[in-house]
Write an enzyme that holds these catalytic residues in place. Structure first.
Site, PDB file in Angstrom:
ATOM      1  N   ASN A  64      82.352   6.682  16.355  1.00 23.71           N
ATOM      2  CA  ASN A  64      82.181   6.892  14.918  1.00 23.71           C
ATOM      3  C   ASN A  64      80.560   6.045  14.163  1.00 23.71           C
ATOM      4  O   ASN A  64      79.452   5.507  14.740  1.00 23.71           O
ATOM      5  CB  ASN A  64      83.501   6.704  14.364  1.00 23.71           C
ATOM      6  CG  ASN A  64      84.409   6.876  15.065  1.00 23.71           C
ATOM      7  OD1 ASN A  64      84.860   8.227  14.942  1.00 23.71           O
ATOM      8  ND2 ASN A  64      85.630   5.934  14.494  1.00 23.71           N
ATOM      9  N   ASN A  75      86.975  18.538  17.237  1.00 27.26           N
ATOM     10  CA  ASN A  75      85.415  19.123  17.452  1.00 27.26           C
ATOM     11  C   ASN A  75      84.020  19.117  18.356  1.00 27.26           C
ATOM     12  O   ASN A  75      83.638  19.920  18.674  1.00 27.26           O
ATOM     13  CB  ASN A  75      85.012  18.714  15.857  1.00 27.26           C
ATOM     14  CG  ASN A  75      86.088  19.046  15.062  1.00 27.26           C
ATOM     15  OD1 ASN A  75      86.406  20.627  15.230  1.00 27.26           O
ATOM     16  ND2 ASN A  75      86.795  18.576  13.843  1.00 27.26           N
ATOM     17  N   ASN A 149      93.904   9.430  19.757  1.00 24.69           N
ATOM     18  CA  ASN A 149      93.944   8.671  19.301  1.00 24.69           C
ATOM     19  C   ASN A 149      94.389   8.909  17.902  1.00 24.69           C
ATOM     20  O   ASN A 149      95.547   9.788  17.951  1.00 24.69           O
ATOM     21  CB  ASN A 149      92.301   9.192  18.781  1.00 24.69           C
ATOM     22  CG  ASN A 149      91.610  10.370  17.841  1.00 24.69           C
ATOM     23  OD1 ASN A 149      92.960  11.037  17.845  1.00 24.69           O
ATOM     24  ND2 ASN A 149      91.036  11.008  17.450  1.00 24.69           N
ATOM     25  N   CYS A 209      88.704  17.784  11.343  1.00 27.87           N
ATOM     26  CA  CYS A 209      88.945  16.726  12.906  1.00 27.87           C
ATOM     27  C   CYS A 209      90.238  17.577  13.203  1.00 27.87           C
ATOM     28  O   CYS A 209      90.836  18.046  13.667  1.00 27.87           O
ATOM     29  CB  CYS A 209      89.866  15.608  11.691  1.00 27.87           C
ATOM     30  SG  CYS A 209      90.724  14.526  13.203  1.00 27.87           S
ATOM     31  N   GLY A 210      89.417  17.742  14.606  1.00 21.96           N
ATOM     32  CA  GLY A 210      89.606  19.181  16.156  1.00 21.96           C
ATOM     33  C   GLY A 210      91.500  17.870  16.207  1.00 21.96           C
ATOM     34  O   GLY A 210      92.659  18.596  16.282  1.00 21.96           O
ATOM     35  N   GLY A 212      93.024  15.449  14.703  1.00 17.48           N
ATOM     36  CA  GLY A 212      93.814  16.064  13.427  1.00 17.48           C
ATOM     37  C   GLY A 212      94.818  17.157  13.424  1.00 17.48           C
ATOM     38  O   GLY A 212      95.774  16.563  12.410  1.00 17.48           O
TER      39      GLY A 212
HETATM   40  N1  LIG Z   1      87.520   9.013  13.910  1.00 19.07           N
HETATM   41  C1  LIG Z   1      88.401   9.308  15.166  1.00 19.07           C
HETATM   42  C2  LIG Z   1      87.581  10.537  15.956  1.00 19.07           C
HETATM   43  C3  LIG Z   1      86.845  11.455  16.074  1.00 19.07           C
HETATM   44  C4  LIG Z   1      87.919  12.543  15.869  1.00 19.07           C
HETATM   45  C5  LIG Z   1      86.929  14.143  15.544  1.00 19.07           C
HETATM   46  N2  LIG Z   1      86.632  14.213  14.140  1.00 19.07           N
HETATM   47  C6  LIG Z   1      88.337  15.349  16.245  1.00 19.07           C
HETATM   48  O1  LIG Z   1      87.613  16.108  15.778  1.00 19.07           O
HETATM   49  O2  LIG Z   1      88.999  15.015  16.187  1.00 19.07           O
HETATM   50  C7  LIG Z   1      88.443   8.281  16.034  1.00 19.07           C
HETATM   51  O3  LIG Z   1      87.684   6.989  15.860  1.00 19.07           O
HETATM   52  O4  LIG Z   1      89.452   8.336  16.359  1.00 19.07           O
END
Ligand SMILES: N[C@@H](CCC[C@H](N)C(=O)O)C(=O)O
Length: 268
Positions: A64, A75, A149, A209-210, A212
């Site tokens: 991050n 993503n 995550n 956010c994928g 997400g």
């Molecule tokens: N911020 C997230 C990691 C990144 C997730 C992302 N942008 C996606 O597209 O899934 C974390 O700390 O878990």
């Protein structure tokens, strides 16, 4: 010493990509922080390392913008697929990508010689629960979903009214989540698709956010709001999420876009 990188985004969620087969990076946490800064760095939501793998075809690590390492990024996984194919690291259109949350299979969709979009088998959602956020917060209830995550999905009637800059950090650091959490505010639209805005753990407001988007589709199904295949419409673009509870898996489809190539002079 010089390091080549590529700036790419998936629905506006932008990362700096480095091929560590060519440029092994020590202390990537420091570089993620430094290079992600908008004014004094390259500007991004974080740093993604593409590397070798013994368990899959290639590996991905994701940091991050605050330097913390995440287990998975939806993503970025699509952009890694595009990178691997277009930079000639593979001619496969089905790629096994090793991440800290296991192997994810990428299915590349080509337009001519270029990868236009990618479907990712995101695996199974875990830890799906309704949580009581307690008094003193704008919302009392949310749904947790772990997509490799952690996510907290909060449904509301009007996502445009949410002040992400204040609600995001207050949920990211909520005492229920000692390891912090990614936060999605979601609104069910009349056609059953979902409008969602996100505050990411470690990066703040992002355009998309994928993981997400997947968590949002799962939370919608869990709380009786969902449908099988859903478009999740975010500030930077739309992802199509197909949640198959009977197979315990989720397919995420969306764009992968290259912005530019660059070189960092490490001797400066
Ligand atoms: N911020 C997230 C990691 C990144 C997730 C992302 N942008 C996606 O597209 O899934 C974390 O700390 O878990």
């Amino acid at each position: 010493m010089k390091i080549e990188f590529t700036k790419m985004h998936g629905a506006g969620n932008d990362y700096i990509y480095v091929n560590t087969l060519k440029y092994p990076l020590v202390q990537p946490e420091t570089f993620a922080k430094e290079w992600s800064k908008p004014h004094t760095g390259i500007g991004s939501d974080g740093l993604v390392l593409i590397g070798p793998s013994e368990k899959g075809d290639f590996s991905m690590r994701i940091f991050n913008a605050d330097g913390s390492e995440a287990m998975m990024c939806g993503n970025a996984s699509r952009c890694v697929g595009k990178y691997l194919y277009e930079y000639g690291l593979t001619d496969k259109k089905e790629i096994a990508l090793e991440t800290l949350s296991g192997i994810k299979t990428l299915y590349l969709h080509l337009q001519g010689e270029n990868v236009d979009s990618v479907t990712v088998d995101m695996g199974a959602p875990r830890d799906i629960r309704t949580v009581d956020l307690g008094n003193g917060y704008l919302f009392r209830e949310g749904t947790t979903v772990n997509m490799g995550n952690p996510h907290l999905v909060i449904f509301t009637h009007d996502v445009s009214a949410i002040d992400l800059l204040s609600e995001g950090p207050s949920m990211e650091h909520h005492p229920l989540f000692p390891n912090r959490v990614n936060v999605e505010f979601a609104q069910i639209l009349p056609d059953g698709n979902i409008r969602m805005r996100v505050w990411e753990r470690g990066s703040g407001i992002t355009q998309a956010c994928g993981t997400g988007a997947c968590a949002t589709a799962v939370a919608a199904a869990f709380t009786g709001r969902g449908k099988g295949k859903t478009d999740i419409i975010m500030d930077g673009g739309t992802l199509t999420i197909e949640y198959q509870p009977q197979n315990d898996r989720i397919l995420m489809t969306g764009p992968a876009t290259k912005v530019f190539d660059g070189t960092i002079n490490m001797d400066r």
